[in-house]
Design a protein around this motif. Structure first.
Motif, PDB file in Angstrom:
ATOM      1  N   ASP A  42     -54.436   8.978  23.573  1.00 44.14           N
ATOM      2  CA  ASP A  42     -55.243   8.802  22.368  1.00 44.14           C
ATOM      3  C   ASP A  42     -54.388   9.658  21.027  1.00 44.14           C
ATOM      4  N   ASP A  43     -54.889   9.962  20.120  1.00 40.90           N
ATOM      5  CA  ASP A  43     -54.227  10.672  19.023  1.00 40.90           C
ATOM      6  C   ASP A  43     -54.702  12.162  18.706  1.00 40.90           C
ATOM      7  N   GLN A  44     -55.221  12.542  19.856  1.00 44.06           N
ATOM      8  CA  GLN A  44     -55.602  14.065  19.667  1.00 44.06           C
ATOM      9  C   GLN A  44     -54.536  14.797  20.655  1.00 44.06           C
ATOM     10  N   GLY A  45     -54.121  15.663  19.907  1.00 39.25           N
ATOM     11  CA  GLY A  45     -53.300  16.627  20.699  1.00 39.25           C
ATOM     12  C   GLY A  45     -51.483  16.100  20.697  1.00 39.25           C
ATOM     13  N   ALA A  59     -50.089  19.849  24.136  1.00 40.19           N
ATOM     14  CA  ALA A  59     -50.447  20.954  23.186  1.00 40.19           C
ATOM     15  C   ALA A  59     -51.743  20.352  22.290  1.00 40.19           C
ATOM     16  N   THR A  60     -52.810  21.234  22.231  1.00 39.03           N
ATOM     17  CA  THR A  60     -54.018  20.655  21.461  1.00 39.03           C
ATOM     18  C   THR A  60     -53.597  20.692  20.094  1.00 39.03           C
ATOM     19  N   ASP A  61     -54.399  19.815  19.360  1.00 43.46           N
ATOM     20  CA  ASP A  61     -54.458  20.110  17.864  1.00 43.46           C
ATOM     21  C   ASP A  61     -54.815  21.364  17.375  1.00 43.46           C
ATOM     22  N   VAL A  62     -54.950  21.726  16.220  1.00 42.28           N
ATOM     23  CA  VAL A  62     -55.668  23.051  15.683  1.00 42.28           C
ATOM     24  C   VAL A  62     -57.205  22.880  15.961  1.00 42.28           C
ATOM     25  N   CYS A  63     -57.979  23.692  16.588  1.00 44.84           N
ATOM     26  CA  CYS A  63     -59.330  23.728  17.262  1.00 44.84           C
ATOM     27  C   CYS A  63     -59.984  24.826  16.555  1.00 44.84           C
ATOM     28  N   ARG A  64     -61.269  24.598  16.344  1.00 43.94           N
ATOM     29  CA  ARG A  64     -62.139  25.813  15.756  1.00 43.94           C
ATOM     30  C   ARG A  64     -63.261  26.000  16.926  1.00 43.94           C
ATOM     31  N   THR A  65     -63.496  25.263  17.740  1.00 42.45           N
ATOM     32  CA  THR A  65     -64.478  25.345  18.763  1.00 42.45           C
ATOM     33  C   THR A  65     -63.775  25.364  20.204  1.00 42.45           C
ATOM     34  N   HIS A  66     -64.508  26.168  21.065  1.00 41.60           N
ATOM     35  CA  HIS A  66     -64.020  26.078  22.370  1.00 41.60           C
ATOM     36  C   HIS A  66     -64.365  24.662  23.222  1.00 41.60           C
ATOM     37  N   THR A  67     -65.371  23.992  22.716  1.00 41.48           N
ATOM     38  CA  THR A  67     -65.641  22.761  23.349  1.00 41.48           C
ATOM     39  C   THR A  67     -64.650  21.805  22.814  1.00 41.48           C
ATOM     40  N   GLU A  68     -64.058  21.871  21.647  1.00 40.59           N
ATOM     41  CA  GLU A  68     -63.169  21.111  21.215  1.00 40.59           C
ATOM     42  C   GLU A  68     -61.814  21.292  21.877  1.00 40.59           C
ATOM     43  N   LEU A  70     -61.538  22.577  24.978  1.00 40.92           N
ATOM     44  CA  LEU A  70     -61.805  21.962  26.238  1.00 40.92           C
ATOM     45  C   LEU A  70     -61.599  20.434  26.204  1.00 40.92           C
ATOM     46  N   ARG A  71     -62.276  19.927  25.402  1.00 46.28           N
ATOM     47  CA  ARG A  71     -62.073  18.579  25.581  1.00 46.28           C
ATOM     48  C   ARG A  71     -60.756  17.882  25.425  1.00 46.28           C
ATOM     49  N   GLN A  72     -59.781  18.440  24.466  1.00 44.77           N
ATOM     50  CA  GLN A  72     -58.513  18.171  24.243  1.00 44.77           C
ATOM     51  C   GLN A  72     -57.736  18.444  25.570  1.00 44.77           C
ATOM     52  N   LEU A  73     -57.691  19.531  26.085  1.00 49.49           N
ATOM     53  CA  LEU A  73     -57.129  19.739  27.347  1.00 49.49           C
ATOM     54  C   LEU A  73     -57.259  18.931  28.536  1.00 49.49           C
ATOM     55  N   ARG A  74     -58.663  18.449  28.677  1.00 50.97           N
ATOM     56  CA  ARG A  74     -58.990  17.679  29.611  1.00 50.97           C
ATOM     57  C   ARG A  74     -58.176  16.191  29.396  1.00 50.97           C
ATOM     58  N   SER A  75     -58.630  15.922  28.190  1.00 52.73           N
ATOM     59  CA  SER A  75     -57.863  14.503  28.039  1.00 52.73           C
ATOM     60  C   SER A  75     -56.434  14.386  27.952  1.00 52.73           C
ATOM     61  N   LEU A  76     -55.490  15.491  27.651  1.00 50.05           N
ATOM     62  CA  LEU A  76     -54.260  15.398  27.788  1.00 50.05           C
ATOM     63  C   LEU A  76     -53.911  15.568  28.922  1.00 50.05           C
ATOM     64  N   ARG A  77     -54.532  16.419  29.930  1.00 51.93           N
ATOM     65  CA  ARG A  77     -54.227  16.656  31.518  1.00 51.93           C
ATOM     66  C   ARG A  77     -54.304  15.251  32.093  1.00 51.93           C
ATOM     67  N   GLY A  78     -55.519  14.437  31.480  1.00 56.70           N
ATOM     68  CA  GLY A  78     -55.864  13.420  32.089  1.00 56.70           C
ATOM     69  C   GLY A  78     -54.751  12.139  31.732  1.00 56.70           C
ATOM     70  N   ASP A  79     -54.259  12.274  30.521  1.00 58.78           N
ATOM     71  CA  ASP A  79     -53.092  11.200  30.022  1.00 58.78           C
ATOM     72  C   ASP A  79     -52.037  11.504  30.816  1.00 58.78           C
TER      73      ASP A  79
END
Length: 364
Positions: A42-45, A59-68, A70-79
């Motif tokens: 997807d387009d995140q990270g 690499a994640t995008d710029v984040c403001r919350t830990h949930t954001e 975590l969601r991006q790291l899980r998605s990037l690792r999955g990709d």
């Protein structure tokens, strides 16, 4: 220097991984896996190539919350993992190679990387490690240097959070973060000194460039540095985490330290680099289930107690960012279950086969 504690700082996390074959040996497929994952994700990270063809970076995008984050790291690792498995490979979240490989790593065909390999020789070709980097927003570079001075004593504790390189080349190294020992061979690596000013910071970098001990500013490898590309303080101290939750815990603790330093007008503590370097050695050896020098006394204490004190020190910043419960749960989990290095050792102790550790970390 003082910034209201309620101003939540943005942050981002970068992770490096090995791309291995079905048995766990390093492959040359890192570039192909990154390209395929980019096309399918997807387009995140962001996914990136690394120094060697055995690696991939997310690499994640710029984040403001830990949930954001975590969601991006899980998605990037999955990709990355999905792209690798479709090609018969696996993505390995370990900070040092688990299996011995007699062949030198293959450098990614990039002019900068090839120049680094030529200039630094065996240092570039044998320091094969995967790290986790955290960027935290700062107002400006002069302020960033003052923050860096204030947070230096807590670097050993931060190193323990993601320590994940106990097993390397098929044996137990005796360290929880063997990556830190390997990475320290670079001439610009290690803990930063206490700087009198931004000018002193820049004078050291200029001296490195003049001496040829770095080829460009991207090779400033201090455990924490000013980022040249973003208005951030970049923590480069950590192993790639075994699980994304550990990486995000590192991220929120780093952000909490920066926010606390910005809000605190106290002078930076006097801690010699010689002592800090020795403390880093101890932390890299012991990890989260051992002992760590406490920043206030310099004496060894259980790492759990040091991390608990860190969380309490930055609790107002963590609470302002919505991170306090996550941080307390994360440090409690590490104390109870151990970190990546402890997971590696437990699995290796069963049959003394590094292949089993590969299976553990890749989820097979």
């Amino acid at each position: 220097m003082n910034q209201p504690m309620g101003d939540v700082l943005t942050f981002g996390i970068e992770e490096e991984f090995f791309v291995v074959d079905r048995r766990g040996h390093l492959s040359h497929a890192g570039d192909d896996v990154v390209d395929a994952a980019e096309a399918a994700g997807d387009d995140q990270g962001e996914l990136q190539h690394e120094l060697t063809r055995h690696q991939a970076e997310a690499a994640t995008d710029v984040c403001r919350t830990h949930t954001e984050a975590l969601r991006q790291l899980r998605s990037l690792r999955g990709d990355l993992d999905g792209a690798a498995r479709r090609r018969g490979y696996r993505v390995l979240p370990a900070a040092a190679p688990l299996l011995f490989d007699p062949n030198p790593p293959v450098i990614t065909p990039n002019p900068r990387y090839e120049r680094m390999a030529e200039h630094f020789g065996a240092t570039a070709r044998t320091s094969l490690t995967c790290g986790c980097h955290v960027h935290v927003a700062i107002p400006d570079k002069e302020t960033g240097v003052q923050v860096l001075n204030r947070i230096r004593p807590w670097l050993p504790a931060l190193l323990t959070v993601t320590a994940n390189s106990a097993i390397s080349d098929g044996y137990d190294t005796g360290y929880c973060s063997w990556r830190y020992q390997q990475w320290s061979r670079w001439p610009s690596a290690g803990p930063p000194p206490r700087f009198a000013s931004l000018d002193e910071y820049e004078s050291i970098v200029d001296g490195w460039l003049r001496a040829g001990s770095i080829l460009d500013r991207g090779m400033i490898y201090w455990d924490v540095r000013l980022s040249d590309k973003q208005p951030t303080l970049e923590f480069r101290i950590a192993d790639v985490a075994a699980v994304p939750e550990d990486a995000v815990l590192l991220g929120v603790l780093a952000r909490g330290l920066v926010a606390t330093a910005l809000a605190d007008g106290a002078p930076a503590p006097h801690l010699s680099n010689e002592v800090l370097r020795a403390q880093m050695w101890r932390a890299s050896r012991e990890g989260v289930t051992g002992c760590c020098p406490h920043p206030k006394s310099g004496d060894l204490e259980p790492t759990k107690a040091v991390l608990d004190d860190l969380v309490e020190l930055v609790a107002p910043a963590l609470e302002a960012a919505g991170d306090l419960e996550f941080a307390r749960e994360g440090t409690a989990r590490l104390a109870a279950e151990g970190g990546g290095a402890d997971r590696q050792r437990r699995r290796f102790a069963e049959r003394e086969r590094a292949e089993d550790v590969v299976d553990l970390l890749t989820g097979d």
